[in-house]
Enzyme design. Structure first.
Site, mmCIF file in Angstrom:
data_model
loop_
_atom_site.group_PDB
_atom_site.id
_atom_site.type_symbol
_atom_site.label_atom_id
_atom_site.label_comp_id
_atom_site.label_asym_id
_atom_site.label_seq_id
_atom_site.Cartn_x
_atom_site.Cartn_y
_atom_site.Cartn_z
ATOM 1 N N ARG A 1 11.450 -0.669 10.779
ATOM 2 C CA ARG A 1 10.484 -0.287 11.622
ATOM 3 C C ARG A 1 10.233 -1.307 12.881
ATOM 4 O O ARG A 1 10.492 -2.489 12.767
ATOM 5 C CB ARG A 1 8.916 -0.407 11.110
ATOM 6 C CG ARG A 1 8.613 1.084 10.333
ATOM 7 C CD ARG A 1 7.317 0.994 9.471
ATOM 8 N NE ARG A 1 6.220 0.274 9.797
ATOM 9 C CZ ARG A 1 5.206 0.078 9.461
ATOM 10 N NH1 ARG A 1 4.863 0.728 8.154
ATOM 11 N NH2 ARG A 1 4.007 -0.590 9.723
ATOM 12 N N ARG B 1 12.180 -5.153 4.884
ATOM 13 C CA ARG B 1 11.924 -3.780 4.560
ATOM 14 C C ARG B 1 12.494 -2.755 5.310
ATOM 15 O O ARG B 1 13.184 -2.982 6.327
ATOM 16 C CB ARG B 1 10.378 -3.693 4.733
ATOM 17 C CG ARG B 1 10.181 -2.031 4.633
ATOM 18 C CD ARG B 1 8.534 -1.718 4.684
ATOM 19 N NE ARG B 1 8.031 -2.148 6.054
ATOM 20 C CZ ARG B 1 6.710 -1.887 6.406
ATOM 21 N NH1 ARG B 1 5.883 -1.433 5.157
ATOM 22 N NH2 ARG B 1 6.170 -2.441 7.420
ATOM 23 N N LYS C 1 0.814 -1.090 -0.157
ATOM 24 C CA LYS C 1 0.121 0.040 -0.161
ATOM 25 C C LYS C 1 0.843 1.243 0.103
ATOM 26 O O LYS C 1 0.698 2.302 -0.842
ATOM 27 C CB LYS C 1 -0.980 0.049 1.112
ATOM 28 C CG LYS C 1 -1.967 -1.061 1.388
ATOM 29 C CD LYS C 1 -2.800 -1.062 2.648
ATOM 30 C CE LYS C 1 -1.911 -1.079 3.903
ATOM 31 N NZ LYS C 1 -1.305 -2.182 4.278
ATOM 32 N N ARG D 1 -9.757 0.240 8.361
ATOM 33 C CA ARG D 1 -9.031 -1.381 8.811
ATOM 34 C C ARG D 1 -10.127 -1.889 9.543
ATOM 35 O O ARG D 1 -9.873 -3.219 9.704
ATOM 36 C CB ARG D 1 -7.893 -0.896 9.654
ATOM 37 C CG ARG D 1 -6.590 -0.399 9.081
ATOM 38 C CD ARG D 1 -5.992 -1.394 8.124
ATOM 39 N NE ARG D 1 -4.733 -1.495 9.031
ATOM 40 C CZ ARG D 1 -3.542 -1.201 9.053
ATOM 41 N NH1 ARG D 1 -3.397 -0.115 7.903
ATOM 42 N NH2 ARG D 1 -2.457 -1.234 9.602
#
Ligand code: AP5
Length: 222
Positions: A161, A128, A14, A89
C-alpha cells in the site's frame, strides 16, 4: 442485529482478524479503509477527496466517513449484523454510530481492541503485502504467502500500500493514535470494551477474540 466493532492502531491486525470473526458470526465485514481504497481505485469524487487524506496519513473527515459507512450499513446483507473494521476512528464517528443503531433499536454488542505496541506496528506495516483482488494481508516475515508475490487464497498479485511507506506510517501513528484513545474511552464508558493481546500468533488472537465475543453474549457460530 449483531454489531461488533474491531478496534486497533494501524497494523494491529484488524484486517487479518475481521474475516475470521465474520466467519464465526456469519455476518459481513465493513472496512472503511477498503471502501475508501475502492473509491480511489474507481476514481470517484469521493475517492479523489479521500486520497488527499489517506496519502498524508490523516483521517478522512467525519462527515464524509459517516455518510459512507451509514450507506453501506443500510444494505440488506448487513441486516443481521456486521463486523466493523476501522470504524469508528473518532469520538464523533462513535456517537454517530450509536445514534444510527439506536434508531434501529440496537447498539454495539462488543468493541474488541487488538492491542499491539507501537514498535511492532511499524514492523508489521513495513513488511505487509496485500492482494489486489480482495485485500488479503500477508507479511514478508511472519505470514508469507506460499509463492512470493501471489495470494494463497485467490491467486491475485500482491502489492504494498502507498500509505505503508515509512514516512506515511509515522504520520498515521502521529495523527491517528490520539483519536483511537478517545474511541477506546467511549466504549469503556459504555461497558462493551474488551481487550485482546495482539502480539500473539494470528490464530491465538482469533480464538481470544471469539472467546471475548462469547463472554459478551454475542452469538458465535462453530
Ligand atoms: P485502514 O485500511 O483502516 O488502515 P489502518 O487502520 O491503518 O489499518 P491497517 O489496514 O493498516 O492495519 P490492520 O490493523 O488492518 O492490520 P493487518 O491485519 O493488515 O485505513 C486506511 C486509511 O483510510 C486511514 O489511514 C484513513 O486515512 C482512512 N480511513 C479508514 N477508515 C477511516 C475512518 N473510520 N475515519 C477516517 N479515515 C478513515 O495486519 C498488518 C500486518 O501485520 C500484516 O502484514 C499481517 O500479516 C501482520 N499481522 C497481523 N496479525 C499479526 C499477528 N498476530 N502476528 C504477526 N503479524 C501479524
Amino acid at each position: 442485529m449483531n454489531v461488533v466493532v474491531l478496534l486497533g492502531a494501524p497494523g494491529a491486525g484488524k484486517g487479518t482478524q475481521a474475516p475470521l470473526l465474520a466467519a464465526r458470526l456469519g455476518v459481513p465485514v465493513i472496512a472503511t479503509g477498503d471502501l475508501f481504497r475502492a473509491a480511489v481505485r474507481d476514481g470517484t469524487p469521493l475517492g479523489v477527496e479521500a486520497r488527499r487524506y489517506m496519502d498524508a496519513g490523516q483521517l478522512v473527515p467525519d462527515e464524509i466517513t459517516v455518510k459512507l459507512l451509514l450507506e453501506r450499513l443500510a444494505r440488506p446483507d448487513a441486516a443481521a449484523g456486521v463486523i466493523l473494521d476501522g470504524f469508528p476512528r473518532t469520538a464523533g464517528q462513535a456517537e454517530a454510530l450509536d445514534a444510527a443503531l439506536a434508531e434501529r433499536g440496537t447498539r454495539v454488542g462488543a468493541a474488541l481492541l487488538v492491542d499491539v505496541p507501537a514498535d511492532e506496528l511499524v514492523r508489521r506495516l513495513s513488511g505487509r503485502w496485500i492482494c489486489r483482488a480482495a485485500g488479503h494481508p500477508y507479511h514478508e516475515v511472519s505470514s508469507p504467502p506460499r509463492a512470493a508475490g501471489v495470494c494463497d487464497l485467490d491467486g491475485s498479485e500482491l502489492y504494498q500500500r502507498t500509505d505503508d511507506q515509512p514516512a506515511t506510517i509515522r504520520a498515521r501513528m502521529d495523527q491517528q493514535l490520539g483519536a483511537l484513545s478517545q474511541v477506546i474511552e467511549h466504549y469503556r464508558a459504555s461497558g462493551v470494551l474488551r481487550t485482546v493481546d495482539g502480539l500473539q500468533p494470528i490464530e491465538v488472537v482469533s480464538n481470544a477474540l471469539g472467546a471475548e465475543l462469547a463472554a459478551a453474549g454475542v452469538v458465535v457460530a462453530g
